[in-house]
Design a protein around this motif. Sequence first.
Motif, PDB file in Angstrom:
ATOM      1  N   GLY A  53       0.844  -1.409   0.027  1.00 11.28           N
ATOM      2  CA  GLY A  53      -0.123  -0.012   0.049  1.00 11.28           C
ATOM      3  C   GLY A  53       0.990   1.021  -0.043  1.00 11.28           C
ATOM      4  N   ALA A  54       2.048   1.374   0.810  1.00 11.46           N
ATOM      5  CA  ALA A  54       2.723   2.472   0.947  1.00 11.46           C
ATOM      6  C   ALA A  54       3.520   2.728  -0.353  1.00 11.46           C
ATOM      7  CB  ALA A  54       3.636   2.382   2.091  1.00 11.46           C
ATOM      8  N   LEU A  55       3.977   1.519  -0.954  1.00  7.48           N
ATOM      9  CA  LEU A  55       4.742   1.600  -2.167  1.00  7.48           C
ATOM     10  C   LEU A  55       3.920   1.962  -3.434  1.00  7.48           C
ATOM     11  CD1 LEU A  55       6.663  -1.614  -2.100  1.00  7.48           C
ATOM     12  CD2 LEU A  55       7.658   0.348  -2.271  1.00  7.48           C
ATOM     13  N   ALA A  56       2.607   1.635  -3.251  1.00 10.10           N
ATOM     14  CA  ALA A  56       1.469   2.250  -4.434  1.00 10.10           C
ATOM     15  C   ALA A  56       1.194   3.538  -4.295  1.00 10.10           C
ATOM     16  CB  ALA A  56       0.396   1.379  -4.251  1.00 10.10           C
ATOM     17  N   ALA A  57       1.248   4.079  -2.771  1.00  7.06           N
ATOM     18  CA  ALA A  57       0.789   5.679  -2.626  1.00  7.06           C
ATOM     19  C   ALA A  57       2.327   6.323  -3.313  1.00  7.06           C
ATOM     20  CB  ALA A  57       0.659   5.712  -1.025  1.00  7.06           C
ATOM     21  N   SER A  58       3.358   5.869  -2.893  1.00  4.82           N
ATOM     22  CA  SER A  58       4.673   6.333  -3.477  1.00  4.82           C
ATOM     23  C   SER A  58       4.457   6.590  -4.870  1.00  4.82           C
ATOM     24  CB  SER A  58       5.809   5.552  -2.956  1.00  4.82           C
ATOM     25  OG  SER A  58       7.009   6.437  -3.462  1.00  4.82           O
ATOM     26  N   ALA A  59       4.239   5.481  -5.578  1.00  5.14           N
ATOM     27  CA  ALA A  59       4.282   5.278  -7.128  1.00  5.14           C
ATOM     28  C   ALA A  59       3.163   6.247  -7.316  1.00  5.14           C
ATOM     29  CB  ALA A  59       3.923   4.139  -7.420  1.00  5.14           C
ATOM     30  N   TYR A  60       1.849   6.387  -7.053  1.00  6.01           N
ATOM     31  CA  TYR A  60       0.830   7.221  -7.352  1.00  6.01           C
ATOM     32  C   TYR A  60       1.223   8.494  -7.252  1.00  6.01           C
ATOM     33  CZ  TYR A  60      -4.098   8.819  -7.503  1.00  6.01           C
ATOM     34  OH  TYR A  60      -5.266   9.443  -8.114  1.00  6.01           O
ATOM     35  N   LYS A  66       0.155  14.314  -7.300  1.00  9.33           N
ATOM     36  CA  LYS A  66      -0.540  14.541  -6.406  1.00  9.33           C
ATOM     37  C   LYS A  66      -0.266  13.741  -5.042  1.00  9.33           C
ATOM     38  CE  LYS A  66      -4.725  14.712  -9.673  1.00  9.33           C
ATOM     39  NZ  LYS A  66      -5.821  14.073 -10.113  1.00  9.33           N
ATOM     40  N   PRO A  67      -0.868  14.094  -3.763  1.00  7.82           N
ATOM     41  CA  PRO A  67      -0.495  13.213  -2.884  1.00  7.82           C
ATOM     42  C   PRO A  67      -0.997  12.106  -2.704  1.00  7.82           C
ATOM     43  CG  PRO A  67      -2.389  14.819  -2.347  1.00  7.82           C
ATOM     44  CD  PRO A  67      -1.875  14.971  -3.714  1.00  7.82           C
ATOM     45  N   GLY A  68      -0.046  10.979  -2.680  1.00 12.51           N
ATOM     46  CA  GLY A  68      -0.407   9.651  -2.527  1.00 12.51           C
ATOM     47  C   GLY A  68      -0.928   9.223  -0.998  1.00 12.51           C
ATOM     48  N   VAL A 393      12.768   4.204 -23.712  1.00 10.12           N
ATOM     49  CA  VAL A 393      11.683   4.912 -23.301  1.00 10.12           C
ATOM     50  C   VAL A 393      11.644   6.242 -24.179  1.00 10.12           C
ATOM     51  CG1 VAL A 393      10.797   6.485 -21.453  1.00 10.12           C
ATOM     52  CG2 VAL A 393      11.771   4.512 -20.850  1.00 10.12           C
ATOM     53  N   ARG A 394      10.454   6.445 -24.680  1.00  6.79           N
ATOM     54  CA  ARG A 394      10.146   7.393 -25.471  1.00  6.79           C
ATOM     55  C   ARG A 394       9.345   8.545 -24.817  1.00  6.79           C
ATOM     56  NH1 ARG A 394      10.203   2.994 -29.747  1.00  6.79           N
ATOM     57  NH2 ARG A 394      12.046   3.306 -30.615  1.00  6.79           N
ATOM     58  N   ASN A 395       7.911   8.351 -24.955  1.00 12.00           N
ATOM     59  CA  ASN A 395       7.004   9.040 -24.256  1.00 12.00           C
ATOM     60  C   ASN A 395       6.170   8.477 -22.911  1.00 12.00           C
ATOM     61  OD1 ASN A 395       7.510  11.431 -25.787  1.00 12.00           O
ATOM     62  ND2 ASN A 395       6.713  10.170 -27.450  1.00 12.00           N
ATOM     63  N   GLN A 396       6.906   7.195 -22.804  1.00 12.33           N
ATOM     64  CA  GLN A 396       6.131   6.537 -21.707  1.00 12.33           C
ATOM     65  C   GLN A 396       6.417   6.994 -20.342  1.00 12.33           C
ATOM     66  OE1 GLN A 396       8.035   4.826 -24.085  1.00 12.33           O
ATOM     67  NE2 GLN A 396       6.734   3.550 -25.131  1.00 12.33           N
ATOM     68  N   LYS A 397       5.715   6.932 -19.298  1.00 14.65           N
ATOM     69  CA  LYS A 397       6.076   7.068 -17.940  1.00 14.65           C
ATOM     70  C   LYS A 397       6.803   5.832 -17.343  1.00 14.65           C
ATOM     71  CE  LYS A 397       1.915  10.319 -17.130  1.00 14.65           C
ATOM     72  NZ  LYS A 397       3.023  11.468 -16.748  1.00 14.65           N
ATOM     73  N   PHE A 398       8.074   6.311 -16.734  1.00 11.91           N
ATOM     74  CA  PHE A 398       8.749   5.059 -16.216  1.00 11.91           C
ATOM     75  C   PHE A 398       9.197   5.363 -14.831  1.00 11.91           C
ATOM     76  CE2 PHE A 398      13.054   3.344 -15.409  1.00 11.91           C
ATOM     77  CZ  PHE A 398      12.848   2.199 -15.994  1.00 11.91           C
ATOM     78  N   ILE A 399       8.485   4.548 -13.915  1.00  8.46           N
ATOM     79  CA  ILE A 399       9.011   4.800 -12.432  1.00  8.46           C
ATOM     80  C   ILE A 399       9.773   3.641 -11.954  1.00  8.46           C
ATOM     81  CG2 ILE A 399       6.907   6.279 -12.147  1.00  8.46           C
ATOM     82  CD1 ILE A 399       5.535   3.693 -10.929  1.00  8.46           C
ATOM     83  N   ILE A 400      10.321   3.784 -10.909  1.00  2.00           N
ATOM     84  CA  ILE A 400      11.375   2.806 -10.135  1.00  2.00           C
ATOM     85  C   ILE A 400      11.788   3.132  -8.824  1.00  2.00           C
ATOM     86  CG2 ILE A 400      13.436   3.577 -10.993  1.00  2.00           C
ATOM     87  CD1 ILE A 400      14.280   0.830 -11.372  1.00  2.00           C
ATOM     88  N   SER A 401      11.837   2.371  -7.908  1.00  2.00           N
ATOM     89  CA  SER A 401      12.437   2.801  -6.523  1.00  2.00           C
ATOM     90  C   SER A 401      13.779   3.078  -6.882  1.00  2.00           C
ATOM     91  CB  SER A 401      12.161   1.523  -5.553  1.00  2.00           C
ATOM     92  OG  SER A 401      12.863   2.256  -4.411  1.00  2.00           O
ATOM     93  N   SER A 402      14.204   4.749  -6.907  1.00  2.00           N
ATOM     94  CA  SER A 402      15.338   5.076  -7.462  1.00  2.00           C
ATOM     95  C   SER A 402      16.451   4.971  -6.332  1.00  2.00           C
ATOM     96  CB  SER A 402      15.263   6.573  -8.054  1.00  2.00           C
ATOM     97  OG  SER A 402      14.421   6.517  -8.925  1.00  2.00           O
ATOM     98  N   LEU A 411       5.171  -4.482  -8.622  1.00  2.00           N
ATOM     99  CA  LEU A 411       3.709  -4.649  -8.698  1.00  2.00           C
ATOM    100  C   LEU A 411       2.977  -3.578  -8.292  1.00  2.00           C
ATOM    101  CD1 LEU A 411       1.364  -6.353  -9.364  1.00  2.00           C
ATOM    102  CD2 LEU A 411       1.608  -7.560  -7.307  1.00  2.00           C
ATOM    103  N   PRO A 412       3.245  -3.081  -6.957  1.00  2.00           N
ATOM    104  CA  PRO A 412       2.491  -2.088  -6.508  1.00  2.00           C
ATOM    105  C   PRO A 412       2.537  -0.684  -7.443  1.00  2.00           C
ATOM    106  CG  PRO A 412       3.768  -2.791  -4.749  1.00  2.00           C
ATOM    107  CD  PRO A 412       4.282  -3.442  -5.926  1.00  2.00           C
ATOM    108  N   GLY A 413       3.527  -0.627  -7.949  1.00  2.00           N
ATOM    109  CA  GLY A 413       3.801   0.708  -9.085  1.00  2.00           C
ATOM    110  C   GLY A 413       2.675   0.526  -9.911  1.00  2.00           C
ATOM    111  N   ALA A 414       2.591  -0.729 -10.652  1.00  2.00           N
ATOM    112  CA  ALA A 414       1.647  -0.935 -11.714  1.00  2.00           C
ATOM    113  C   ALA A 414       0.228  -0.577 -11.332  1.00  2.00           C
ATOM    114  CB  ALA A 414       1.885  -2.141 -12.374  1.00  2.00           C
ATOM    115  N   ILE A 415      -0.101  -1.339 -10.099  1.00  2.00           N
ATOM    116  CA  ILE A 415      -1.645  -1.198  -9.483  1.00  2.00           C
ATOM    117  C   ILE A 415      -1.722   0.503  -9.364  1.00  2.00           C
ATOM    118  CG2 ILE A 415      -2.672  -1.401  -7.590  1.00  2.00           C
ATOM    119  CD1 ILE A 415      -1.391  -4.204  -7.213  1.00  2.00           C
TER     120      ILE A 415
END
Length: 564
Positions: A53-60, A66-68, A393-402, A411-415
Amino acid sequence: MGKTAGDALMDVLVEWGVEVIFGMPGDSINRLMEPLRKHPKLRFIQVRHEEAGALAASAYAKLTGKPGVCMAIAGPGAIHLLNGLYDAKLDHAPVLAITGQVETDLMGTDFFQEVNLDRLFDDVTVYNQRAMSAEQLPVIAIQALRMAMTHRGVAHLNIPDDIPAFKVERHVRGNSSIFVPSRTIPRESDLEKAASLLSNPGKTVILAGRGAHDAREELITFARKLKAPIVLTLPGKGTIPDDHPYCLGGLGLLGTKPAYHAMREAETLVMIGTSFPFIGFLPHHARTIHIDSNPAQIGKRTPVDVGLAGDALYTLQQLNGRLSERQEDEFLHRHQQGMKDWLEEMKVQGEADRTPLRPQTVPVALQEVIADDAVISCDVGNVTVWMARNFLVRNQKFIISSWLATLGCGLPGAIAGKLAFPDKQVVAVVGDGGFAMTMADFVTAVKYNLPIVVIVLNNSKIAMIKFEQEVMGNAEFATDLTNPNFARYAEDCGGIGIRVESRDELKTALQRAFETKKPVILDVLVDPDEAPMPAQVTFSQAKNYAVHLLKEWLEERKDEQATT
């Protein structure tokens, strides 16, 4: 009748643009769950583990700005949030964590599940407050969200279980749910110093990070004027397209040969929106200009000749207006040709048709089917190397735990990505080790009908640690994994699972996965012995790897002799 404090809290969240809350219900937040259930503008996503849940909030928060928001009970639930919250802290994502607590008259009595949450959350937060009354709760909620957004960090509200049920009887302090973002502007004298240095820049390289994401066109104009190639940090991936003529890809262990060699030659370095930690890959004697909206980052890791404390877009606009376009472009052209050769080499790697599959095959095949505006959530490990090098990556949004680089973020990031952008393709690219840490929440995607695609690079290894042990000259130890059949697991969860063992199967599976309306797991069996070698191997790494191979050979000989 006045509203309860719980109702008032939900209204505050909506005022700040919150739409989704990730969490798991439980005893010390039940009085928050009821007003949440009744609020028409809030959606609660029940996760199977609070860390997810926290990882998903961070990814959001990373994806939307916006605030996750995540929520958990006192004690174990709150503790589980911490890993995802540290990801948000280190990657500067605005997140609000709401935790329950034992009732006010029980606090300090060592009651069941009582943990000192004020102390526990102190390090991870920019704002950390316990609610003391019904009237106070909406006030500190506004303050928490304002601090999270202003400082791009984590805020925590610790709410004793009885507080949400109380009526807000008295006049509440007149604070307001208004957030006014500001733009940091560099001093004129610093702009003039930078322009003067850049008027004769020599061989110039630009290192762009996450802070340059919103300045794509200005960055390209800046590079063209200086005839300077652009190198991207991992969080900066996507700032300009990976196949743009000025892009040399990434730097460091995940980087490219052209980026490595350009940095070695650089006489002038311009760092934009990054606090790049691996200083061994930066030029040692180059004149350096550092642009960052946070003055505390300038000169933090490497000597700087000119610091520009300013927003990347505005600062580049100001510099571009002061610079004439250079004519000398031999340095740029040479490394552009090197990048063409490198991209061809990466493509050849990814098109190899062998069994077991080379892991590089996955990002190259994904490239052929993914939409230009898709959301990609990448996990940590060897999978990061293959996606950083072999996926453009061209115009896609790319996220990771940097900066925390925590396994299990994919998986939480994709959700979160599918909730934020329901009409876009969303894919998680994960290793088997990382996926296993949060795989229980695949059923969350099924439950809420979130058609994400999870691509598991399955090599039955913690493969990056295996490689790290080997380059230290050590024998591989404790890196084997015993995995389930991930495709069968997807089916058991109510999704679709596809087992992939060949390149042709991979292409067909990817096309099917993106056409379906259910969550999908592609369980792709890849070669565990494909080492994520750095783009430029040092003598020390080669020597240590040779020592490792010798140790392995000696161990094998010893085993053979013991059996004869």
